[in-house]
Design an enzyme around this catalytic site. Sequence first.
Site, PDB file in Angstrom:
ATOM      1  N   TYR B 134       0.846  -1.188   0.000  1.00 23.96           N
ATOM      2  CA  TYR B 134       0.000   0.000   0.000  1.00 23.96           C
ATOM      3  C   TYR B 134       0.883   1.240   0.000  1.00 23.96           C
ATOM      4  O   TYR B 134       1.761   1.382   0.854  1.00 23.96           O
ATOM      5  CB  TYR B 134      -0.925   0.022   1.222  1.00 23.96           C
ATOM      6  CG  TYR B 134      -1.958   1.114   1.073  1.00 23.96           C
ATOM      7  CD1 TYR B 134      -3.207   0.831   0.534  1.00 23.96           C
ATOM      8  CD2 TYR B 134      -1.657   2.434   1.394  1.00 23.96           C
ATOM      9  CE1 TYR B 134      -4.141   1.837   0.332  1.00 23.96           C
ATOM     10  CE2 TYR B 134      -2.577   3.444   1.199  1.00 23.96           C
ATOM     11  CZ  TYR B 134      -3.816   3.135   0.667  1.00 23.96           C
ATOM     12  OH  TYR B 134      -4.733   4.133   0.451  1.00 23.96           O
ATOM     13  N   GLN B 195     -10.829   0.143   0.353  1.00 17.83           N
ATOM     14  CA  GLN B 195     -11.233  -0.686  -0.786  1.00 17.83           C
ATOM     15  C   GLN B 195     -10.017  -1.362  -1.428  1.00 17.83           C
ATOM     16  O   GLN B 195     -10.101  -2.517  -1.871  1.00 17.83           O
ATOM     17  CB  GLN B 195     -12.045   0.132  -1.813  1.00 17.83           C
ATOM     18  CG  GLN B 195     -11.344   1.331  -2.443  1.00 17.83           C
ATOM     19  CD  GLN B 195     -11.464   2.604  -1.617  1.00 17.83           C
ATOM     20  OE1 GLN B 195     -11.732   2.553  -0.397  1.00 17.83           O
ATOM     21  NE2 GLN B 195     -11.238   3.751  -2.244  1.00 17.83           N
ATOM     22  N   ASN B 218      -3.586   5.929   5.964  1.00 13.59           N
ATOM     23  CA  ASN B 218      -4.347   6.722   6.935  1.00 13.59           C
ATOM     24  C   ASN B 218      -5.193   5.811   7.842  1.00 13.59           C
ATOM     25  O   ASN B 218      -5.054   4.589   7.818  1.00 13.59           O
ATOM     26  CB  ASN B 218      -5.223   7.756   6.205  1.00 13.59           C
ATOM     27  CG  ASN B 218      -6.287   7.088   5.330  1.00 13.59           C
ATOM     28  OD1 ASN B 218      -6.610   5.907   5.500  1.00 13.59           O
ATOM     29  ND2 ASN B 218      -6.832   7.841   4.391  1.00 13.59           N
ATOM     30  N   SER B 241       5.545   8.696  14.349  1.00 13.85           N
ATOM     31  CA  SER B 241       6.986   8.459  14.314  1.00 13.85           C
ATOM     32  C   SER B 241       7.668   9.167  15.489  1.00 13.85           C
ATOM     33  O   SER B 241       7.182  10.189  15.967  1.00 13.85           O
ATOM     34  CB  SER B 241       7.521   8.976  12.978  1.00 13.85           C
ATOM     35  OG  SER B 241       8.806   8.485  12.745  1.00 13.85           O
ATOM     36  N   GLN B 263      12.234  14.838  12.698  1.00 13.47           N
ATOM     37  CA  GLN B 263      11.150  13.958  13.159  1.00 13.47           C
ATOM     38  C   GLN B 263       9.853  14.745  13.283  1.00 13.47           C
ATOM     39  O   GLN B 263       8.792  14.303  12.839  1.00 13.47           O
ATOM     40  CB  GLN B 263      11.527  13.359  14.527  1.00 13.47           C
ATOM     41  CG  GLN B 263      10.715  12.182  14.928  1.00 13.47           C
ATOM     42  CD  GLN B 263      10.737  11.115  13.852  1.00 13.47           C
ATOM     43  OE1 GLN B 263       9.697  10.789  13.307  1.00 13.47           O
ATOM     44  NE2 GLN B 263      11.893  10.594  13.509  1.00 13.47           N
ATOM     45  N   HIS B 266       7.261  15.495  10.379  1.00 14.73           N
ATOM     46  CA  HIS B 266       6.356  14.485   9.797  1.00 14.73           C
ATOM     47  C   HIS B 266       4.888  14.848  10.023  1.00 14.73           C
ATOM     48  O   HIS B 266       4.098  14.896   9.098  1.00 14.73           O
ATOM     49  CB  HIS B 266       6.616  13.107  10.411  1.00 14.73           C
ATOM     50  CG  HIS B 266       7.717  12.385   9.721  1.00 14.73           C
ATOM     51  ND1 HIS B 266       7.632  11.982   8.417  1.00 14.73           N
ATOM     52  CD2 HIS B 266       8.941  11.992  10.154  1.00 14.73           C
ATOM     53  CE1 HIS B 266       8.750  11.363   8.069  1.00 14.73           C
ATOM     54  NE2 HIS B 266       9.566  11.359   9.105  1.00 14.73           N
ATOM     55  N   GLU B 331      11.550   4.150  18.400  1.00 12.64           N
ATOM     56  CA  GLU B 331      11.615   3.750  16.997  1.00 12.64           C
ATOM     57  C   GLU B 331      13.005   4.098  16.432  1.00 12.64           C
ATOM     58  O   GLU B 331      13.713   3.236  15.934  1.00 12.64           O
ATOM     59  CB  GLU B 331      10.507   4.492  16.228  1.00 12.64           C
ATOM     60  CG  GLU B 331      10.447   4.152  14.758  1.00 12.64           C
ATOM     61  CD  GLU B 331       9.534   5.094  13.984  1.00 12.64           C
ATOM     62  OE1 GLU B 331       9.114   6.126  14.540  1.00 12.64           O
ATOM     63  OE2 GLU B 331       9.258   4.784  12.805  1.00 12.64           O
ATOM     64  N   HIS B 332      13.366   5.370  16.527  1.00 15.51           N
ATOM     65  CA  HIS B 332      14.690   5.837  16.093  1.00 15.51           C
ATOM     66  C   HIS B 332      15.467   6.273  17.319  1.00 15.51           C
ATOM     67  O   HIS B 332      14.945   7.049  18.131  1.00 15.51           O
ATOM     68  CB  HIS B 332      14.576   7.053  15.180  1.00 15.51           C
ATOM     69  CG  HIS B 332      13.723   6.839  13.970  1.00 15.51           C
ATOM     70  ND1 HIS B 332      12.405   7.225  13.914  1.00 15.51           N
ATOM     71  CD2 HIS B 332      14.003   6.274  12.767  1.00 15.51           C
ATOM     72  CE1 HIS B 332      11.913   6.918  12.718  1.00 15.51           C
ATOM     73  NE2 HIS B 332      12.844   6.332  12.005  1.00 15.51           N
ATOM     74  N   ASP B 365      16.725   7.039   6.923  1.00 16.53           N
ATOM     75  CA  ASP B 365      15.395   7.132   6.308  1.00 16.53           C
ATOM     76  C   ASP B 365      15.476   6.878   4.806  1.00 16.53           C
ATOM     77  O   ASP B 365      14.515   6.418   4.194  1.00 16.53           O
ATOM     78  CB  ASP B 365      14.801   8.532   6.521  1.00 16.53           C
ATOM     79  CG  ASP B 365      14.340   8.744   7.949  1.00 16.53           C
ATOM     80  OD1 ASP B 365      14.140   7.744   8.656  1.00 16.53           O
ATOM     81  OD2 ASP B 365      14.188   9.914   8.348  1.00 16.53           O
ATOM     82  N   GLU B 419      -2.384 -36.680  28.460  1.00 16.73           N
ATOM     83  CA  GLU B 419      -3.215 -35.512  28.138  1.00 16.73           C
ATOM     84  C   GLU B 419      -4.645 -35.905  27.784  1.00 16.73           C
ATOM     85  O   GLU B 419      -5.440 -35.051  27.381  1.00 16.73           O
ATOM     86  CB  GLU B 419      -2.588 -34.724  26.983  1.00 16.73           C
ATOM     87  CG  GLU B 419      -1.267 -34.065  27.369  1.00 16.73           C
ATOM     88  CD  GLU B 419      -0.714 -33.131  26.291  1.00 16.73           C
ATOM     89  OE1 GLU B 419      -1.287 -33.083  25.191  1.00 16.73           O
ATOM     90  OE2 GLU B 419       0.285 -32.466  26.581  1.00 16.73           O
ATOM     91  N   HIS B 424      -4.349 -39.719  19.497  1.00 17.51           N
ATOM     92  CA  HIS B 424      -2.961 -39.312  19.303  1.00 17.51           C
ATOM     93  C   HIS B 424      -2.036 -40.464  19.709  1.00 17.51           C
ATOM     94  O   HIS B 424      -1.073 -40.789  19.021  1.00 17.51           O
ATOM     95  CB  HIS B 424      -2.610 -38.098  20.173  1.00 17.51           C
ATOM     96  CG  HIS B 424      -3.111 -36.789  19.640  1.00 17.51           C
ATOM     97  ND1 HIS B 424      -4.445 -36.469  19.585  1.00 17.51           N
ATOM     98  CD2 HIS B 424      -2.448 -35.698  19.135  1.00 17.51           C
ATOM     99  CE1 HIS B 424      -4.575 -35.241  19.083  1.00 17.51           C
ATOM    100  NE2 HIS B 424      -3.380 -34.762  18.798  1.00 17.51           N
TER     101      HIS B 424
END
Lengths: 441, 441
Positions: B134, B195, B218, B241, B263, B266, B331-332, B365, B419, B424
């Site tokens: 995506y 969709q 999004n 981020s 950062q 963003h 994250e970073h 990045d 068991e 089995h």
Amino acid sequence: MSSQIRRLSSAQSDFKAQFRALLAYEEQRDPHVESAVADIIHAVRTKGDEALLEYTKRFDRVDVSDAAALEIPKDELKRAFDSLDDSLRASLETAAQRVRAFHERQVAESWEYTEADGTRLGQRVTPLDRAGLYVPGGKAAYPSSVLMNAVPAKVAGVQEVIMVVPTPSGVRNPIVLAAAWLAGVDRVFTVGGAQAVAALAYGTDTIPRVDKIVGPGNAYVAEAKRRVFGAVGIDMIAGPSEILIICDGKTDADWIAMDLFSQAEHDEMAQSILLCPDAAFLDQVQASIKRLMDTMPRATVIATSLKNRGALIQVKDLDEACALSNEIAPEHLELSVQDPDAWVGKLRHAGAIFMGPYSSESLGDYCAGPNHVLPTAGTARFSSPLGVYDFQKRSSLIFASRDGARVLGEVAAELAYGEGLPAHARSAEYRVGPKFRKNQE
Amino acid sequence: MSSQIRRLSSAQSDFKAQFRALLAYEEQRDPHVESAVADIIHAVRTKGDEALLEYTKRFDRVDVSDAAALEIPKDELKRAFDSLDDSLRASLETAAQRVRAFHERQVAESWEYTEADGTRLGQRVTPLDRAGLYVPGGKAAYPSSVLMNAVPAKVAGVQEVIMVVPTPSGVRNPIVLAAAWLAGVDRVFTVGGAQAVAALAYGTDTIPRVDKIVGPGNAYVAEAKRRVFGAVGIDMIAGPSEILIICDGKTDADWIAMDLFSQAEHDEMAQSILLCPDAAFLDQVQASIKRLMDTMPRATVIATSLKNRGALIQVKDLDEACALSNEIAPEHLELSVQDPDAWVGKLRHAGAIFMGPYSSESLGDYCAGPNHVLPTAGTARFSSPLGVYDFQKRSSLIFASRDGARVLGEVAAELAYGEGLPAHARSAEYRVGPKFRKNQE
């Protein structure tokens, strides 16, 4: 007992539709369960041990006033192990040793490389700090599941494995406790349900917060895992267990029937399917099913499962069997043929492949070595057995040398301007050095 | 423009609470989005291309009557690449080549071992058949993101990478298409939103069903990925981020300020935090922020982000900085110190660690090589950067020899009886041979 099982042939004109209907499984989520679980998680997050004690009293009929009493001391685990019948203890030890040996090969190592200008790049692999293992209470309390979940975590190097297991009415399962001791579980708490998952995810005064929760559970546990995901890692949410057997018709029909039973005995939704090009062999298996059914202690469950979700399918040839198997992406795949190595390469998706007539799924469920926690419901298309990799994580390492930063900085700045991210660009340009800067402030 | 940013010190009595409040982030899910997405997925599952065309017309104002027109032919991708400005094309090529070189080291190999009795155990590693990527349209259309998502898939050996990208009002981003061509994306469709996710998850006549969907989007896209998970694999659902910088006070204050900006630019929810034991250096960084702010094209976003979610934190020493970093699991993580190797071992959790003053996050990045898709919101405690491993899956292989099955069968049967799973047990016992059987029918 009924020994009814669907018979299909890939030569039927409506086979595709029948086959699709057979495989159709969509998890049903119950809004009542969803809202009950949301409430439980909220209560445990906000009230901690108090909520945990209350739910444990209500759902498990275990009434203690001090949350510390929920912990089973380590010496009780050891005592459970020591008190096992010799033969059972030896079997559990063999299983644990074999599972450990297999999983040790899964340990990923860190790596790093240095470029000509001194820039170093790498990937560091580290274990999770703490893992939570959910073990169901009551009927579905499986010591093998304790081994399969805890051993990979310990092999990965997880410092603390916290197990939770409900003990309805205070009844403890000594084999489960013995398996916990053998697997190296660090702490055990007698809590279960969504409240145990919430406690592991967010921590309480008594139960430490973990980084990932693994292990099977009922609909409440599954929903709770789904809800806490993000705050904590989770393993897969398993669907009903399934087996697909591809047989060339040369394996003993009783063996195949019993392999189908072994899957079917799990629960009414379990799925057992046999693919074979030999119609006469399918008849033999059907006869074996009929003859063996009434000898099975769990015949009611087996009969229901085979009737509703089982199938004996005649295929054109083994090539077609492999193609159908790839559409299913089965959790367990028995390749019960004389020369499995000739066919295994055609099977693109499966949780585990049991090769040749001697490799029954049940060997893998307990002691062959590979994990028995496997991707269900076609998710083997994109996911893997539980393994050491589920308890390790990676961090990228980037050390740009002064010279390396000049080159990388220009490239990064160009691309960052292209993306409309000028602070990214200027941050890169600073590393290139003043004379290279495109934009001076 | 305001250059306000929170100042904290770990010596404050209320620091723990302040620190926790700073980090608090809980994803808000919107019931309206949830129900809209459920409807869209249902429509695409049941009506296929027809629903896809209708939504694409409604949401993207792209009105075509034939779903085939939604595909961008490969030669258009190549033309987009060929038409790039030389310098931009070269930068994109350098980035792709470096990302590929790094990810090639992540390819996992199959393995197998044979035991003394001829039993063979192994783990087969295979690529996913088909992956969906995506790519957001409009402002957040990042060619670097195309590279970071598609290259690992192709390195893993995924046969078909299908990209979807909305083209609002029919506007196509040539740099994104060029990146798709460079990364080896196989097919591109101009659809987006829930969709597009539904089409990838379930397939339509035009868009093939994939095995895993990756890439940012999004709230509708994130919710759609959450809903189709299970039918298809997904990557993480990313939160805002974040960057954490640990600095010894020896890096140029302007560099650090710009790294915080990079950062913050963003979006308003992005988080930039600096930890440093040197109060005077924090003052310098604050002065740099003030001075540089108005030079930034995205100053409004940066100012909002720094004001609401940023912080300059004075710590006792670098050891304390590492401990706080481990609580954040950023994250970073920039380790902007003179001797990063002395400190990196103390950092247990981070998506990517940028070592030394020359390693700005922006280099990673775009072009250092490691992936820029990283675990956010503390999930680096249990998860990893996007990598080749996300496009490979494992199958366990179990070949029990006749002799091996005798030993394993006895162990498995013992545990299975324990068991309460007699089918089995008997399935295992068949492989032991008649004389070993405990229960004869």
